[in-house]
Structure formats: C-alpha cells, structure tokens
Write a protein that holds these residues in place. Structure first.
Motif, mmCIF file in Angstrom:
data_model
loop_
_atom_site.group_PDB
_atom_site.id
_atom_site.type_symbol
_atom_site.label_atom_id
_atom_site.label_comp_id
_atom_site.label_asym_id
_atom_site.label_seq_id
_atom_site.Cartn_x
_atom_site.Cartn_y
_atom_site.Cartn_z
ATOM 1 N N VAL A 86 0.936 -1.329 0.059
ATOM 2 C CA VAL A 86 0.146 0.129 -0.041
ATOM 3 C C VAL A 86 0.976 1.212 0.014
ATOM 4 C CG1 VAL A 86 -2.105 -0.974 1.558
ATOM 5 C CG2 VAL A 86 -0.253 0.582 2.797
ATOM 6 N N ASP A 87 0.207 2.535 -0.502
ATOM 7 C CA ASP A 87 1.073 2.998 -0.511
ATOM 8 C C ASP A 87 0.350 4.714 0.395
ATOM 9 O OD1 ASP A 87 2.691 3.530 -2.536
ATOM 10 O OD2 ASP A 87 0.928 3.391 -4.036
ATOM 11 N N TYR A 88 -0.600 4.637 1.055
ATOM 12 C CA TYR A 88 -1.201 5.015 2.405
ATOM 13 C C TYR A 88 -2.239 3.822 2.985
ATOM 14 C CZ TYR A 88 -1.403 8.685 -1.494
ATOM 15 O OH TYR A 88 -0.486 9.630 -1.976
ATOM 16 N N ALA A 89 -1.989 4.684 4.612
ATOM 17 C CA ALA A 89 -3.372 4.234 5.434
ATOM 18 C C ALA A 89 -3.793 5.967 6.103
ATOM 19 C CB ALA A 89 -2.431 3.527 6.501
ATOM 20 N N ILE A 90 -4.972 4.738 6.560
ATOM 21 C CA ILE A 90 -6.463 5.967 6.995
ATOM 22 C C ILE A 90 -5.721 5.253 8.447
ATOM 23 C CG2 ILE A 90 -8.294 6.076 7.929
ATOM 24 C CD1 ILE A 90 -9.031 5.226 4.638
ATOM 25 N N ILE A 91 -5.646 6.169 9.439
ATOM 26 C CA ILE A 91 -5.282 6.591 10.557
ATOM 27 C C ILE A 91 -5.891 7.410 11.827
ATOM 28 C CG2 ILE A 91 -3.091 6.582 12.274
ATOM 29 C CD1 ILE A 91 -1.408 5.801 10.109
ATOM 30 N N GLY A 92 -6.358 6.737 12.817
ATOM 31 C CA GLY A 92 -7.266 7.408 13.825
ATOM 32 C C GLY A 92 -8.651 7.653 13.288
ATOM 33 N N HIS A 93 -9.442 6.391 12.763
ATOM 34 C CA HIS A 93 -10.568 6.969 11.559
ATOM 35 C C HIS A 93 -11.719 7.370 13.321
ATOM 36 C CE1 HIS A 93 -14.550 6.549 9.311
ATOM 37 N NE2 HIS A 93 -13.773 7.289 9.024
ATOM 38 N N ILE A 119 4.541 4.423 4.135
ATOM 39 C CA ILE A 119 3.753 4.762 4.122
ATOM 40 C C ILE A 119 3.466 5.593 4.119
ATOM 41 C CG2 ILE A 119 1.378 3.365 4.447
ATOM 42 C CD1 ILE A 119 2.944 0.721 5.252
ATOM 43 N N THR A 120 2.410 6.170 3.407
ATOM 44 C CA THR A 120 1.605 7.827 3.872
ATOM 45 C C THR A 120 0.776 8.199 4.501
ATOM 46 O OG1 THR A 120 2.581 8.667 1.732
ATOM 47 C CG2 THR A 120 0.983 10.291 3.050
ATOM 48 N N PRO A 121 0.957 8.341 5.818
ATOM 49 C CA PRO A 121 -0.668 7.772 7.046
ATOM 50 C C PRO A 121 -0.914 9.654 6.359
ATOM 51 C CG PRO A 121 1.381 8.957 8.294
ATOM 52 C CD PRO A 121 1.698 8.552 6.632
ATOM 53 N N ILE A 122 -2.328 8.574 6.926
ATOM 54 C CA ILE A 122 -3.495 10.381 6.295
ATOM 55 C C ILE A 122 -4.371 9.654 7.412
ATOM 56 C CG2 ILE A 122 -6.126 10.534 5.526
ATOM 57 C CD1 ILE A 122 -5.032 8.269 3.048
ATOM 58 N N LEU A 123 -3.912 11.217 8.466
ATOM 59 C CA LEU A 123 -4.737 10.987 9.977
ATOM 60 C C LEU A 123 -5.164 11.701 10.480
ATOM 61 C CD1 LEU A 123 -4.027 11.051 13.014
ATOM 62 C CD2 LEU A 123 -3.057 13.423 12.829
ATOM 63 N N CYS A 124 -6.693 11.153 10.505
ATOM 64 C CA CYS A 124 -8.384 10.982 10.877
ATOM 65 C C CYS A 124 -7.869 11.998 11.823
ATOM 66 C CB CYS A 124 -8.837 10.499 10.512
ATOM 67 S SG CYS A 124 -9.385 9.633 8.626
ATOM 68 N N ILE A 125 -9.173 13.482 11.704
ATOM 69 C CA ILE A 125 -9.480 14.377 13.001
ATOM 70 C C ILE A 125 -10.764 15.319 13.112
ATOM 71 C CG2 ILE A 125 -6.966 14.851 13.485
ATOM 72 C CD1 ILE A 125 -7.189 17.657 12.648
ATOM 73 N N GLY A 126 -11.842 14.903 13.744
ATOM 74 C CA GLY A 126 -12.498 15.757 13.680
ATOM 75 C C GLY A 126 -13.373 15.442 15.128
ATOM 76 N N GLU A 127 -14.155 16.948 15.247
ATOM 77 C CA GLU A 127 -14.862 16.985 16.397
ATOM 78 C C GLU A 127 -16.285 15.957 16.563
ATOM 79 O OE1 GLU A 127 -14.725 19.182 14.529
ATOM 80 O OE2 GLU A 127 -16.848 20.299 14.037
ATOM 81 N N ASP A 156 10.163 13.977 8.670
ATOM 82 C CA ASP A 156 9.232 13.450 8.423
ATOM 83 C C ASP A 156 7.965 14.137 8.734
ATOM 84 O OD1 ASP A 156 10.480 11.232 7.773
ATOM 85 O OD2 ASP A 156 10.580 10.350 9.635
ATOM 86 N N LEU A 157 7.301 15.177 8.811
ATOM 87 C CA LEU A 157 5.889 15.613 8.580
ATOM 88 C C LEU A 157 5.544 16.074 7.401
ATOM 89 C CD1 LEU A 157 6.721 17.883 11.741
ATOM 90 C CD2 LEU A 157 3.991 16.338 11.359
ATOM 91 N N ASP A 158 6.618 16.213 6.246
ATOM 92 C CA ASP A 158 6.232 16.512 4.890
ATOM 93 C C ASP A 158 5.282 14.975 4.826
ATOM 94 O OD1 ASP A 158 8.690 15.754 4.564
ATOM 95 O OD2 ASP A 158 9.178 17.007 3.445
ATOM 96 N N ASN A 159 5.696 13.992 4.876
ATOM 97 C CA ASN A 159 4.811 12.847 4.569
ATOM 98 C C ASN A 159 3.235 12.477 5.374
ATOM 99 O OD1 ASN A 159 7.136 12.193 2.963
ATOM 100 N ND2 ASN A 159 8.503 11.153 4.773
ATOM 101 N N VAL A 160 3.239 13.344 5.808
ATOM 102 C CA VAL A 160 1.490 13.029 6.879
ATOM 103 C C VAL A 160 0.788 14.415 5.252
ATOM 104 C CG1 VAL A 160 0.735 13.514 8.856
ATOM 105 C CG2 VAL A 160 2.598 12.869 8.368
ATOM 106 N N ILE A 161 -0.735 13.457 5.669
ATOM 107 C CA ILE A 161 -1.680 13.660 5.010
ATOM 108 C C ILE A 161 -2.556 13.759 6.401
ATOM 109 C CG2 ILE A 161 -3.909 13.341 3.050
ATOM 110 C CD1 ILE A 161 -1.994 11.688 1.826
ATOM 111 N N ILE A 162 -3.032 15.091 6.159
ATOM 112 C CA ILE A 162 -4.300 14.622 7.281
ATOM 113 C C ILE A 162 -5.824 14.729 6.902
ATOM 114 C CG2 ILE A 162 -5.268 16.624 9.391
ATOM 115 C CD1 ILE A 162 -2.073 15.895 9.399
ATOM 116 N N ALA A 163 -6.794 14.595 7.124
ATOM 117 C CA ALA A 163 -8.503 14.389 6.839
ATOM 118 C C ALA A 163 -9.073 15.133 7.860
ATOM 119 C CB ALA A 163 -8.482 13.139 6.245
ATOM 120 N N TYR A 164 -9.198 16.007 7.431
ATOM 121 C CA TYR A 164 -10.488 16.548 8.840
ATOM 122 C C TYR A 164 -12.149 15.702 8.930
ATOM 123 C CZ TYR A 164 -14.567 19.494 10.945
ATOM 124 O OH TYR A 164 -14.949 20.136 11.034
#
Ligand code: PGA
Length: 256
Positions: A86-93, A119-127, A156-164
C-alpha cells in the motif's frame, strides 16, 4: 499541489467484489496525473488487489494496521507487513477512535509506524457533535493533531496527510448533517494555523488537508473549492463506482 480522492470502503465488499470494482475503475479512468486516486479496501483484499493494480491510475490504502512491526500480537497485521503493498494508510478514523477506543497515543504510534515503513499516513481528526455544541472544536482539533503527530520526527512531517472529518457529518453517524463549505473552511484554516504555530509556516502550507463526511456527487465540487482543501475522503459514495468516478472527474475539472 496534487488533489487526493480517497475511497474508504470500510467493512464492505468481499475480495471478489473488490477485485471486480478495481477492474472496472482501472478500465474507466484515464491516468489523471494531478489527481491521486486511492482506494482503501479491507485488509484481506490488499494483497490480491496489489497484484492487480496499476499504480499510475489508482493506489491502495490500508484502513488500519498495528503499530508494532512483529511479535506476540494475536490477530494484528503490521505496517511492516503492508510495506510495498500500500502507499497510504488511514489512521485515527473516528470509527476506530469511538468504536474501537483508539486514543491519540495509539494513533501517534500508528502514524510513526506507517512512516517507518514508507507508507503515507492519512491522519483523521474531527470533533463530535457535542464537542462542537460545547464550543470545543478548536481544542479537539489541536489535541488530535498535535497528539497524532507527536511521534513523528520533524524531517518526516512532510510525509503526512491530514483528513478533517467532523464526526457529525459522517454518513454512518446517527443524525448525520452536511457540513457547509464555510464550516469546513474555518476548521481547515485552524488546522493549518496549528501546524504553522507548532512546526512552522513552510509545513503548514505544504501539508495536504482532505475533507470527509457525507461527500457525494452533488457537494464534492463545493468542498474541493474550499480554500486549503486538497482532496476528499469518501465513504458511502465511494462504494458506487459511477459516483466515485464522477467525483474524480469533478476533482479533475475544478482543480486543474
Ligand atoms: P461518508 O464516510 O462519506 O460515508 O460520510 C466518510 C468516512 O467515514 O471516511
């Protein structure tokens, strides 16, 4: 900056169904260079789909993995086992935070494990709805963002994607509401401010921020033109091929 269209299939599709879907999408889509199309099937489908995929058109994401690379962790699959698949992983959904009780500490370890394994993390955050009602949105976003990134080295921070993903806007939540583009814009601005204050302006401008929550063919264009939004994380609508393709084509149209 690239646009990311990520389909989160959650606990849907057998391996066979996932393979047929992927076959159809590969046949339908041209190679859109500036739109990264990503699908996140069940863990069990990742290995066979990785053999079928054309990464120039579609990339794979894991919906989750475990933060230790190996050892006595019955039932888990590690990021190191997914390395190369995989190239990405959804994390913290939010479904993992609230149904499976993952906290920011565990999320942070998973983000670090993903990066360690290329693997590029897609870090999910949201209220949640009540956090928003009590005026806690900014605090929750700050805590989940800083908490989730706490084990990542600055380099390494520029290897992260944030998902709101506001929890109240996710289609599976009991009384899902549609977030307005203004509401999304406000939080995305906040996310970039927190990153600027904590890690510097450069990163705040570079980090891709996605939006997710009841995205469909009729609202995708509006979310994609919200300032600071670089893509979408899509649940329900990504399960219907024609809708997912329509959203990808909208992305191509409105962002090029
Ligand atoms: P939804 O799901 O598009 O069905 O609201 C989004 C998500 O949970 O990532």
């Amino acid at each position: 900056m690239k646009t990311y269209i990520v389909g989160n299939w959650k606990l849907n599709f057998t391996v066979g169904e996932a393979s047929i879907y992927l076959h159809k999408i590969l046949k339908t889509l041209p190679n859109y260079r500036d739109v990264d199309v990503v699908v996140a099937p069940s863990l069990i489908a990742l290995q066979p789909l990785s053999l079928q995929i054309d990464r120039h058109k579609v990339k794979l994401a894991a919906q989750n993995a475990f933060y230790r690379d190996y050892g006595a962790f019955t039932g888990e699959v590690s990021f190191s086992q997914l390395r190369g698949l995989v190239d990405y992983a959804i994390i913290g959904h939010s479904e993992r935070r609230y149904i499976l009780r993952e906290d920011d500490k565990m999320v942070a370890k998973k983000v670090a494990a993903a990066i360690r394994n290329r693997i590029t993390p897609i870090l999910c955050i949201g209220e949640t709805e009540s956090e928003r009602a009590f005026g806690e949105t900014a605090d929750v976003i700050r805590d989940q963002l800083i908490g989730g990134l706490s084990e990542v080295a600055d380099d390494d921070l520029d290897n992260v994607i944030i998902a709101y993903e506001p929890v109240w806007a996710i289609s599976s939540s009991k009384s899902a509401k549609i977030a307005t583009p203004d509401e999304v814009a406000e939080v995305v601005k906040l996310i970039r401010k927190v990153i600027a204050d904590t890690y510097g302006k450069d990163l705040a401008e570079k980090v891709p921020v996605l939006f997710g929550g009841s995205v469909n063919t009729s609202n995708a264009g509006a979310y994609l033109t919200v300032p600071g939004v670089n893509g979408l994380l899509i649940g329900g609508a990504s399960l219907i091929l024609s809708e997912f393709v329509d959203i990808i084509e909208t992305a191509k149209r409105v962002r090029s």
